[in-house]
Design an enzyme around this catalytic site. Structure first.
Site, PDB file in Angstrom:
ATOM      1  N   PRO A   1       0.559   4.264   9.647  1.00  0.00           N
ATOM      2  CG  PRO A   1       0.460   5.650   7.799  1.00  0.00           C
ATOM      3  CD  PRO A   1       0.620   4.238   8.271  1.00  0.00           C
ATOM      4  CB  THR A   2      -2.117   6.568  13.688  1.00  0.00           C
ATOM      5  OG1 THR A   2      -1.100   7.306  14.451  1.00  0.00           O
ATOM      6  CG2 THR A   2      -2.176   5.189  13.593  1.00  0.00           C
TER       7      THR A   2
ATOM      8  CG  ASN B   1      -0.052   0.231   2.531  1.00  0.00           C
ATOM      9  OD1 ASN B   1       1.073  -0.175   2.581  1.00  0.00           O
ATOM     10  ND2 ASN B   1      -0.799   1.013   3.381  1.00  0.00           N
ATOM     11  N   PRO B   2       0.376   2.506  -0.043  1.00  0.00           N
ATOM     12  CG  PRO B   2      -1.274   4.295  -0.912  1.00  0.00           C
ATOM     13  CD  PRO B   2      -1.026   2.601  -0.345  1.00  0.00           C
ATOM     14  CB  CYS B   3       2.504   3.997   4.334  1.00  0.00           C
ATOM     15  SG  CYS B   3       1.991   6.096   4.176  1.00  0.00           S
ATOM     16  N   GLY B   4       3.633   1.407   2.746  1.00  0.00           N
ATOM     17  CA  GLY B   4       4.416   0.201   2.799  1.00  0.00           C
ATOM     18  C   GLY B   4       4.307  -0.702   3.861  1.00  0.00           C
ATOM     19  CD  GLU B   5       0.721   0.670   6.285  1.00  0.00           C
ATOM     20  OE1 GLU B   5      -0.659   1.164   6.441  1.00  0.00           O
ATOM     21  OE2 GLU B   5       1.623   1.334   5.680  1.00  0.00           O
TER      22      GLU B   5
END
Length: 911
Positions: free
Chosen positions: A635-636, A459-463
């Site tokens: 990320p949050t 996904n976009p943030c890699g997690e």
């Protein structure tokens, strides 16, 4: 006769609680440095006695009680405490008025009061429903009720009175079709106890009935089911809705942003993460652009691996022309994202991946080098996908082959050391690209035989590594909420309550799959094959503050491991129970779970277990699991702002920083740090200014005791080695991955970046995002700073030991990791920043007309345009704050993604 009830400001009559009086007086005493429990108890007794004398058998108003508190404090000679109490009372009144303005309400309820001003601003800016005039028409209570109600709908349909896991029941679906075509007519007709189902809840309920009935699982017809619902047969599930409502409004957990926005609303899309395939033909490329548009219109973010596309200049048979290459098609997807405001909430977010063997890899690495002022690929995070053979070539000093994906033939060979240098340089100068370690991702991939191959995208943030057309719903648990205090006031972590909440959140996410309105049928199908969920965590920094544990310490890393081990163990516990009642995920029998394998590295290191993993694996082999993967750390950004806690698994960015609001300037102080300052009698405007001027850090300030300096660390107080160790320790116990920024100081070198990549890889991270302070944008004034030199971060003793152990285990690493130079701060300092063959630098470009000359939070409203400062300098500034308030608020790097510290906007849609 003792007073038993009290009237609140909203007219509610509630039980009289002397503990609330005690806490209010204690807070005022701490404010002025008074810490005397005997004196506190004496004043509380006097106040209660006075209330009972004046309001014998009556119901006093809260204001009456507060008047008595003021009077008794002055009678006791505690004039400074009384003053602090009066000022706090005045401040609370001002906050109440500000909250009413934000929420467009005349009266606040108890849910409104629970959230801070900042949390309510974030809710109001993006989450609460507005009418056509842009006016807020939904309260926080109503928001969390619609989310909680949707979450429990699957429980009704999986009730054993109506559901048969192994059934082959035939139902007439013509009535189901009728209800789906006329769902708007059933708005508010049905309810779960006191919770009414709106028309979108109803539509999702009927749709899930249809799915289960088509599989033969429904024992009763749709009309029988709705009759049972209408007659209260499922009212017992009201307590489940109440529990999810309690956990969210208590800020114990929050779903990802799309779920908060879309639950019980027309779009109905609850997922944050998607991967879209892209093949080497024009039909597939244009289908990918279409799919990205549909996903981002609904509020999701997309990951694409462009490695199947033939390289630039390659032969195109249909036209006898030359191919334009993967990077050109990234620009196509970027343009699609640019014109779609996701769900009316935010712009597009993409992850673009190219694998290291692709002939266009060098062009890809430099794809964003002109980003400043030109807005190139601003809707993309980019990452290089690396496999084990590249590291082997680097180790052995052998040439590395680049292969044409169209023909499978080697195009040329390159020096892997030179490519590694270029990759590290671009990350050093631009914070892009990141690196994904595909061999680590697939090392424990239990789904590989079921899916027919390895995972090749995230996904976009890699997690969240995902297969093609898979999606994932995420939610984050607030660790800070589980820090409790014993009778002596000593903090402890409530592991039992944490285990309970993990299972509730896992169930929430599993249910969300069933009531999700997916943007594409392919995504619906593939998501339900694996039923992947992502239970995550936030508030790590605040939890460690409360426990008195330094983030960058062996004790801190042990806590991270244990917290993540519990996360995955109890998420699986739920998943096994759900498999017993509802069935396993469809691909379970083709997966490696049945052989006793888990996609969790920590499981293979028995010496670090805190929980009975062997028993869990036996349960899985016996009953299966409901969900193919269960944990991740996303990320949050705005989600943690709503929860009033620190972001994700990151250290806090600044303990104190200056904020500007319409009525003036004030210092924002981390709440846990504020309480500790007051407890020790250190609170003052002077100390807040000193900390703000010290980059929001307490390091090197003689006024702050050494033990506080050790515990209250910020992201730049933590050495990059310790950042990597935090990610690696958390990764040990996750089924998926973690979104984390590896912060480096401005004077970090390309050599540091190369060392960080190799260490992250060897320590088992699945990817890495390095951010050198100042490389994101043209000016960096994130905190007051500039007035004094930042105290340089030093690696912890534990980090030094790990660094040495890794290099000693594999001596070839010493060619790239100079242990002594890293430890003494000279690593690469004598070398030129540019690797050979590179003749440019974008690290310190300043525009001809700088948009701001001071900290963006307290700058005057600037005159913007000039093409809106080149589209906000490639999104170095927050687009939401600019579009809403005309303010240029500089983004900071957090959880691997550019994030606004003011409103929580992020390039990653999850948060």
């Amino acid at each position: 006769m003792a007073v038993e009830k009290v009237m609140k400001r909203d007219g509610r009559i509630v039980p009289f609680d002397r503990e609330r009086i005690r806490w209010a007086i204690k807070r005022a005493m701490l404010e002025v440095g008074v810490h005397d429990d005997k004196l506190l108890n004496r004043v509380v007794r006097r106040v209660v006695r006075r209330i009972n004398e004046l309001y014998d058998g009556q119901v006093p108003h809260i204001e009456n009680i507060q008047d008595i508190v003021e009077l008794e404090l002055m009678r006791a000679g505690l004039f400074e405490v009384a003053k602090a109490y009066i000022l706090y009372r005045k401040k609370k009144a001002e906050i109440r008025e500000e909250k009413k303005k934000i929420l467009n309400k005349d009266r606040l309820d108890e849910i409104d009061k629970r959230f801070s001003l900042n949390a309510l601003r974030v809710l109001a800016s993006r989450y609460l429903i507005r009418n056509e005039k842009g006016e807020i028409i939904e309260s926080p209570r109503e928001l969390f009720e619609r989310v909680a109600t949707l979450a429990v709908i699957p429980d009704l349909l999986y009730d054993e009175r109506v559901y048969d896991k192994n059934g082959k029941h035939e139902q007439d679906l013509s009535r189901v079709k009728y209800y789906l075509e006329h769902f708007e007519e059933f708005d508010g007709r049905y309810s779960i106890g006191r919770f009414k189902l709106n028309k979108y809840h109803f539509e999702r309920l009927v749709n899930l009935y249809r799915e289960l009935a088509e599989k033969g699982r429904m024992k009763v017809s749709i009309d029988e089911f709705l009759g049972m619902l209408e007659n209260g047969a499922f009212d017992d599930y009201e307590s489940e809705v109440e529990e999810y409502f309690r956990l969210m409004t208590g800020q114990v957990f929050m779903p990802n942003t799309p779920a908060l926005i879309n639950s019980g609303r027309p779009l109905g899309m609850l997922s944050a993460c998607f991967v879209v395939p892209i093949e080497d033909d024009m039909e597939s490329i244009m289908k990918a652009a279409h799919d990205v548009a549909m996903i981002q219109k609904s509020g999701g973010g997309t990951g694409l691996n462009f490695s199947k596309l033939r390289p630039e200049g390659d032969f195109v048979g249909s036209t006898a022309g030359a191919a334009s290459g993967p990077v050109s098609f990234m620009h196509l997807i970027d343009a699609v994202s640019d014109v779609i405001k996701q769900g009316g909430v935010r712009r597009g977010a993409n992850m673009g991946i190219l694998e290291v063997w692709h002939p266009d890899i060098e062009k890809f690495i430099h794809a964003k080098e002109k980003n400043i002022g030109t807005n190139v690929l601003s809707n993309f995070n980019i990452s290089v996908g690396i496999w084990e053979d590249f590291w082997e070539a680097l180790r052995d000093g052998k040439r590395y082959p680049l292969v044409n994906p169209r023909t499978g033939e080697k195009v040329k060979e390159i020096d892997p050391k030179s490519l590694f240098e270029e990759l590290a340089f671009m990350a050093w100068s631009k914070a892009d690209p990141g690196v994904i370690f595909f061999d680590v991702i697939n090392r424990r991939n239990v789904l590989e035989p079921a899916k027919g191959g390895p995972i090749r995208a995230t996904n976009p943030c890699g997690e969240e590594p995902l297969y093609e057309y898979e999606s994932c719903n995420l939610a984050s648990i607030n660790l800070a909420k589980f820090v409790k205090y014993d009778d002596e006031g000593k903090p402890y972590f409530d592991w039992d309550e944490y285990a309970y909440v993990i299972q509730k959140v896992a169930k929430y996410l599993d249910n969300a799959i069933d009531v999700n309105r997916f943007p594409l049928p392919e995504i619906d199908y593939n998501t339900k094959l694996t039923r992947r969920i992502g239970v995550g965590m936030m508030g790590l920094a605040d939890a460690l503050f409360k426990l008195g544990i330094p983030y960058n310490s062996e004790e801190g890393f042990a806590f991270m491991r244990k917290a993540t081990e519990y996360l995955t163990f109890y998420a699986y516990k739920y998943s096994v129970e759900a498999a017993k009642k509802r069935g396993t995920f469809p691909l379970y029998e083709k997966s490696r779970y049945k052989d006793g394998e888990l996609p969790v590295e920590g499981f293979y290191h028995r010496e670090i277990w805190n929980l009975p993993w062997d028993e869990l694996v036996e349960e899985i082999k016996k009953h299966g699991v409901r969900n193919g993967m269960v944990t991740t750390c996303p990320p949050t950004g705005s989600v943690s702002m709503i929860a009033d806690t620190s972001s994700g698994i990151e250290p806090i960015f600044a303990l104190v920083y200056k904020k500007s609001v319409t009525v003036g300037e004030f210092y924002y102080v981390d709440p846990v740090f504020e309480a500790e300052l007051k407890k020790r009698g250190l609170w003052s405007d002077e100390i807040l200014k000193k900390i703000s001027d010290n980059y929001g850090s307490v390091q090197g300030l003689e006024e702050i005791p050494e033990d506080m300096q050790r515990v209250f660390v910020t992201s730049m107080d933590v050495h990059w080695l310790d950042h990597i160790l935090a990610q690696a320790n958390i990764q040990l116990w996750l089924t998926d991955s973690a979104s984390k920024t590896i912060n480096m100081p401005n004077d970090a070198t390309v050599e540091d970046v190369k060392a960080a990549y190799l260490l992250a890889y060897k320590l088992g991270c699945k990817g890495i995002t390095v951010y050198r302070d100042g490389s994101l944008s043209v000016q960096v004034y994130s905190v007051e700073g500039e007035k004094r030199k930042r105290v340089p971060a030093k690696p912890s003793r534990y980090a030094v030991e790990k660094l040495k152990a890794v290099v000693e285990a594999e001596p070839w690493l010493a060619k790239f990791i100079n242990v002594e130079a890293i430890l003494n701060g000279t690593n690469g300092k004598g070398k030129a920043a540019l690797p050979s063959g590179l003749t440019f630098s974008v690290a310190h470009i300043t525009p001809a007309k700088p948009p701001v000359r001071e900290h963006p939070h307290h700058a005057e409203k600037p005159e913007i345009p000039e093409e809106k400062i080149k589209e906000l300098l490639g999104v170095a500034y927050c687009p939401v704050c600019y579009e809403r308030d005309g303010e240029l608020v500089e983004l900071r790097m957090e959880s691997g993604c550019a994030t606004c510290p003011r409103c929580g906007w992020s390039k990653c849609v999850i948060s």
